[in-house]
Design a protein around this motif. Structure first.
Motif, PDB file in Angstrom:
ATOM      1  N   PRO A 146      38.684  45.879  43.678  1.00 56.93           N
ATOM      2  CA  PRO A 146      38.536  44.802  42.681  1.00 56.93           C
ATOM      3  C   PRO A 146      39.904  44.261  42.287  1.00 56.93           C
ATOM      4  O   PRO A 146      40.875  45.011  42.178  1.00 56.93           O
ATOM      5  CB  PRO A 146      37.851  45.507  41.517  1.00 56.93           C
ATOM      6  CG  PRO A 146      38.295  46.934  41.631  1.00 56.93           C
ATOM      7  CD  PRO A 146      38.456  47.209  43.097  1.00 56.93           C
ATOM      8  N   MET A 147      39.950  42.940  42.031  1.00 56.64           N
ATOM      9  CA  MET A 147      41.212  42.304  41.662  1.00 56.64           C
ATOM     10  C   MET A 147      41.229  41.835  40.206  1.00 56.64           C
ATOM     11  O   MET A 147      42.197  42.025  39.489  1.00 56.64           O
ATOM     12  CB  MET A 147      41.488  41.117  42.588  1.00 56.64           C
ATOM     13  CG  MET A 147      41.631  41.508  44.049  1.00 56.64           C
ATOM     14  SD  MET A 147      42.936  42.747  44.332  1.00 56.64           S
ATOM     15  CE  MET A 147      44.403  41.822  43.893  1.00 56.64           C
ATOM     16  N   ARG A 148      40.124  41.214  39.765  1.00 63.30           N
ATOM     17  CA  ARG A 148      40.073  40.730  38.386  1.00 63.30           C
ATOM     18  C   ARG A 148      38.634  40.406  38.016  1.00 63.30           C
ATOM     19  O   ARG A 148      37.775  40.243  38.890  1.00 63.30           O
ATOM     20  CB  ARG A 148      40.943  39.482  38.199  1.00 63.30           C
ATOM     21  CG  ARG A 148      40.468  38.259  38.976  1.00 63.30           C
ATOM     22  CD  ARG A 148      41.268  37.011  38.606  1.00 63.30           C
ATOM     23  NE  ARG A 148      40.859  35.857  39.397  1.00 63.30           N
ATOM     24  CZ  ARG A 148      39.836  35.059  39.090  1.00 63.30           C
ATOM     25  NH1 ARG A 148      39.102  35.303  38.010  1.00 63.30           N
ATOM     26  NH2 ARG A 148      39.540  34.014  39.855  1.00 63.30           N
ATOM     27  N   VAL A 149      38.393  40.288  36.726  1.00 60.82           N
ATOM     28  CA  VAL A 149      37.078  39.878  36.219  1.00 60.82           C
ATOM     29  C   VAL A 149      36.968  38.359  36.312  1.00 60.82           C
ATOM     30  O   VAL A 149      37.963  37.638  36.130  1.00 60.82           O
ATOM     31  CB  VAL A 149      36.892  40.347  34.755  1.00 60.82           C
ATOM     32  CG1 VAL A 149      35.573  39.831  34.184  1.00 60.82           C
ATOM     33  CG2 VAL A 149      36.954  41.860  34.683  1.00 60.82           C
ATOM     34  N   LEU A 150      35.783  37.860  36.597  1.00 63.95           N
ATOM     35  CA  LEU A 150      35.579  36.420  36.708  1.00 63.95           C
ATOM     36  C   LEU A 150      35.724  35.728  35.358  1.00 63.95           C
ATOM     37  O   LEU A 150      35.407  36.292  34.306  1.00 63.95           O
ATOM     38  CB  LEU A 150      34.183  36.114  37.251  1.00 63.95           C
ATOM     39  CG  LEU A 150      33.861  36.561  38.679  1.00 63.95           C
ATOM     40  CD1 LEU A 150      32.474  36.042  39.079  1.00 63.95           C
ATOM     41  CD2 LEU A 150      34.907  36.089  39.673  1.00 63.95           C
ATOM     42  N   LYS A 151      36.184  34.487  35.423  1.00 71.64           N
ATOM     43  CA  LYS A 151      36.207  33.644  34.239  1.00 71.64           C
ATOM     44  C   LYS A 151      34.777  33.180  33.934  1.00 71.64           C
ATOM     45  O   LYS A 151      33.895  33.237  34.783  1.00 71.64           O
ATOM     46  CB  LYS A 151      37.115  32.432  34.472  1.00 71.64           C
ATOM     47  CG  LYS A 151      38.558  32.806  34.804  1.00 71.64           C
ATOM     48  CD  LYS A 151      39.369  31.568  35.168  1.00 71.64           C
ATOM     49  CE  LYS A 151      40.783  31.935  35.596  1.00 71.64           C
ATOM     50  NZ  LYS A 151      41.554  30.757  36.048  1.00 71.64           N
TER      51      LYS A 151
END
Length: 216
Positions: free
Chosen positions: A167-172
């Motif tokens: 995982p890289m980041r949470v979605l906006k």
């Protein structure tokens, strides 16, 4: 249907407009939806460039699908093609795979099908990079769904290129809304559907100097 090919250890976007090679050895995507594990058995050694249809397949990994003409066994568990050593080396001739529907982080309007081979599905984590099955468990452990994060997919350096995930980041918020709309979109459902064209045998032999044989 748009597809993402991993042939020869290179990411390739395959669309109606042709092939686009991705410059990097990784991609940042959102997994919009995913099918369950399936199995496929090919005569001889299957390659990604092979156009032949599988002889036997299963969409639930338990029993062959009803439209399989040449079932290798009544149950996948008992099948001789599911025994280690039935393929080259110590591999199984009948192999697991999984279809996932993805959108690129910077291209949320286009759904792509990515078919994951067994080498991408299983295996231990290395330096934070995980196989698909372990990645799904990792997200579930943290009460997170794959549809809510940007996933980086890369090729692990090995004799046989293997896809690995993290995982890289949470979605906006705007991204999450768009992904939610795509989860059951017809293009997404088509991408994860198991659409196998069985091998067809022409009901003729030799006639007037021509030989009718099997075709796909």
């Amino acid at each position: 249907m748009n597809r993402l090919s991993i042939r020869d250890g290179i990411f390739r976007k395959l669309t109606g407009k042709g092939e686009i090679i991705v410059d990097n050895n990784y991609i940042d995507v959102i997994i919009v939806n995913a099918a369950g594990l399936s199995r496929m058995y090919y005569e001889g050694e299957y390659t990604s460039s092979s156009a032949s249809a599988p002889v036997c397949w299963s969409s639930d990994t338990r029993v062959p699908d009803p439209n399989v003409a040449d079932k290798q066994s009544a149950r996948c568990f008992d099948c001789v093609q599911n025994v280690k050593g039935s393929a080259q080396g110590n591999a199984r001739a009948c192999k697991f795979s999984q279809r996932i529907a993805i959108v690129f982080e910077d291209e949320l309007q286009n759904v792509y099908q990515l078919q994951l081979p067994a080498t991408a599905l299983f295996g231990d984590a290395k330096r934070g990079w995980q196989s698909m099955q372990n990645y799904a468990k990792h997200l579930a452990k943290h009460d997170t769904q794959a549809t809510t994060v940007v996933t980086r997919i890369t090729f692990e350096e090995s004799y046989v290129p293997r896809l690995r995930f993290r995982p890289m980041r949470v979605l906006k918020t705007t991204e999450s809304s768009r992904v939610a709309e795509l989860e059951n979109d017809p293009s997404t459902l088509q991408a994860i559907a198991l659409d196998v064209k069985p091998k067809v045998t022409v009901p003729f032999v030799e006639t007037d100097g021509f030989v009718f044989d099997e075709f796909n």
